[in-house]
Design a protein around this motif. Structure first.
Motif, PDB file in Angstrom:
ATOM      1  N   CYS A 250      -2.830   0.547  -4.051  1.00 36.89           N
ATOM      2  CA  CYS A 250      -2.225  -0.753  -3.818  1.00 36.89           C
ATOM      3  C   CYS A 250      -1.376  -1.112  -5.033  1.00 36.89           C
ATOM      4  O   CYS A 250      -1.599  -0.633  -6.143  1.00 36.89           O
TER       5      CYS A 250
ATOM      6  N   TYR B 166       6.244  -1.686   7.820  1.00 42.29           N
ATOM      7  CA  TYR B 166       5.412  -0.490   7.876  1.00 42.29           C
ATOM      8  C   TYR B 166       6.276   0.767   7.900  1.00 42.29           C
ATOM      9  O   TYR B 166       7.395   0.765   8.429  1.00 42.29           O
TER      10      TYR B 166
ATOM     11  N   ILE C 265      -1.439  -4.502   7.710  1.00 42.50           N
ATOM     12  CA  ILE C 265      -1.601  -5.045   6.359  1.00 42.50           C
ATOM     13  C   ILE C 265      -1.779  -6.555   6.460  1.00 42.50           C
ATOM     14  O   ILE C 265      -1.136  -7.216   7.296  1.00 42.50           O
TER      15      ILE C 265
ATOM     16  N   TRP D 133       0.857  -1.175   0.000  1.00 42.40           N
ATOM     17  CA  TRP D 133       0.000   0.000   0.000  1.00 42.40           C
ATOM     18  C   TRP D 133       0.897   1.230   0.000  1.00 42.40           C
ATOM     19  O   TRP D 133       1.866   1.304   0.764  1.00 42.40           O
TER      20      TRP D 133
ATOM     21  N   LEU E  82      -5.785  -3.266   4.159  1.00 43.19           N
ATOM     22  CA  LEU E  82      -5.096  -2.337   5.038  1.00 43.19           C
ATOM     23  C   LEU E  82      -6.102  -1.844   6.070  1.00 43.19           C
ATOM     24  O   LEU E  82      -7.023  -1.105   5.738  1.00 43.19           O
TER      25      LEU E  82
END
Length: 120
Positions: A94, A58, A68, A36, A79
């Motif tokens: 995405c 992340y 996620i 993402w 997400l």
């Protein structure tokens, strides 16, 4: 043809939650990493979260608030965004590394983007 279709964006107040989904469809042999990204007005696109078969990562700005996950049977990545802040407002995209046959290289495919707004 391969398509990534996102859903779940919208408007929420600060402190609220949103859950984004991104489903890949079409001629797919295998999917590697799924990610993402987000892009706020006037800023560069940044990676928010990554998931592979072995790990998740992340951005520091979302650690502890975003999660996620993926459903390999559905070729879908999610997400979950909790404790949203106004600075999380952006267009979320995405992306997935997809190969269409066992003989071809992975290519990056992108969703169309979904706008998320967070009001204070």
């Amino acid at each position: 043809q391969v398509q990534l279709v996102e859903s779940g964006g919208g408007s929420v107040q600060a402190g609220g939650s949103l859950r984004l989904s991104c489903a890949a469809s079409g001629s797919i042999f295998a999917i590697d990493a799924m990610r993402w990204y987000r892009q706020a007005p006037g800023k560069q696109r940044e990676v928010v979260a990554t998931i592979t078969s072995g790990y998740t990562t992340y951005a520091n700005s979302v650690k502890g608030r975003f999660t996620i996950s993926r459903d390999n049977a559905k070729n879908t990545v999610y997400l979950q965004m909790n404790s949203l802040k106004p600075k999380d407002a952006a267009v979320y995209y995405c992306s997935a590394g997809i190969t269409r046959t066992r003989y071809t290289a992975y290519e990056a495919y992108w969703g169309q983007g979904t706008q998320d707004s967070v009001s204070s």
